[in-house]
Write a protein that holds these residues in place. Structure first.
Motif, short mmCIF file in Angstrom:
data_model
loop_
_atom_site.label_atom_id
_atom_site.label_comp_id
_atom_site.label_asym_id
_atom_site.label_seq_id
_atom_site.Cartn_x
_atom_site.Cartn_y
_atom_site.Cartn_z
N UNK A 83 48.49 17.63 42.02
CA UNK A 83 47.40 17.85 42.97
C UNK A 83 47.90 17.79 44.41
N UNK A 84 47.55 18.83 45.18
CA UNK A 84 47.98 18.87 46.57
C UNK A 84 46.79 18.95 47.52
N UNK A 85 45.60 19.23 46.97
CA UNK A 85 44.42 19.40 47.82
C UNK A 85 44.30 20.83 48.34
N UNK A 86 45.24 21.70 47.97
CA UNK A 86 45.17 23.10 48.41
C UNK A 86 44.36 23.92 47.41
N UNK A 87 43.90 25.06 47.91
CA UNK A 87 43.06 25.93 47.08
C UNK A 87 43.76 26.39 45.80
N UNK A 88 45.09 26.57 45.90
CA UNK A 88 45.83 27.10 44.75
C UNK A 88 45.86 26.14 43.56
N UNK A 89 45.56 24.86 43.77
CA UNK A 89 45.53 23.91 42.64
C UNK A 89 44.61 24.42 41.53
N UNK A 90 43.42 24.86 41.94
CA UNK A 90 42.41 25.28 40.96
C UNK A 90 42.87 26.50 40.18
N UNK A 91 43.57 27.40 40.85
CA UNK A 91 44.06 28.61 40.16
C UNK A 91 45.10 28.22 39.10
N UNK A 92 46.02 27.33 39.47
CA UNK A 92 47.04 26.91 38.51
C UNK A 92 46.40 26.15 37.34
N UNK A 93 45.44 25.27 37.66
CA UNK A 93 44.81 24.51 36.59
C UNK A 93 44.05 25.44 35.65
N UNK A 94 43.33 26.39 36.21
CA UNK A 94 42.60 27.37 35.40
C UNK A 94 43.57 28.17 34.52
N UNK A 95 44.71 28.55 35.09
CA UNK A 95 45.71 29.29 34.30
C UNK A 95 46.20 28.48 33.10
N UNK A 96 46.31 27.16 33.25
CA UNK A 96 46.73 26.31 32.13
C UNK A 96 45.78 26.49 30.94
#
Ligand code: AR6
Length: 173
Positions: A83-96
């Motif tokens: 977790x970094x607090x950046x918007x891209x976190x959600x994209x990576x988590x969703x990709x998982x």
């Protein structure tokens, strides 16, 4: 939805009798701590050996191995974002979630169980993560109509309650 079931369970994922359980892995696919450590301990040395042969999995991607001494036939290893607090976190988590579900469908698996990816050692706040996880699973099931059963296995009462609230909110929308 779409003849599929999404179920929230409180418990230990290493005990789940489904076609595949998902491991919240690291990119080196090494036996780490948390749910990853528990899965490797329950599966036995064969799992670490197969993971060593695969060698690497990028953040948001997923790979599949056998289940060895686990009650499940397969383990799908996916690497959540730190977790970094950046918007891209959600994209990576969703990709998982998406890539793990794709791999399950590709291998004709009917049931799959997820832990709460990234919300332990990787520090993703559980409420935020629960919305990403559940929304991604629901969208996938609506679009694909499989796998038949998807479980989210939550280790603590608190996590279970957070996921339950998020699911109720998503469904009522
Ligand atoms: N069954 C279900 N959930 C569990 C279990 C279990 N037996 N044990 C722990 N959890 P974490 P991450 C929950 O830290 O944040 C590892 O070292 C836990 O309570 O396992 O993605 C890897 O190798 C939490 O809610 O995964 C990586 O290096 C959730 O599983 C790194 O940690 C995820 O917590 C991955 O960190």
């Amino acid at each position: 939805m779409n003849n599929c079931t999404l179920r929230l369970v409180k418990g230990d994922i290493t005990k789940e009798r489904v076609d595949a359980i998902v491991n919240a892995a690291n990119r080196q696919l090494l036996p780490g701590g948390g749910v990853c450590g528990a899965i490797h301990r329950a599966a036995g040395e064969g799992l670490a050996k197969e993971c060593r042969e695969i060698g690497f999995c990028d953040t948001g991607e997923a790979v599949i191995t056998n289940g060895y001494n686990l009650p499940t036939n397969y383990v799908i290893h996916t690497v959540g974002p730190v977790y970094s607090g950046r918007e891209e976190d959600a994209k990576y988590l969703s990709n998982c979630y998406k890539n793990s579900l794709k791999l399950a469908v590709k291998n004709n698996l009917k049931s799959i169980a997820f832990p709460s990816i990234s919300t332990g050692i990787f520090g993703y706040p559980v409420r935020e993560a629960s919305n990403v996880a559940l929304k991604t699973i629901i969208d996938f099931l609506k679009e694909n109509g499989k796998p038949e059963l998807v479980e989210m296995v939550l280790f603590s009462n608190n996590d279970f309650n957070v996921y339950k609230e998020s699911l109720e909110n998503l469904i009522s929308k």
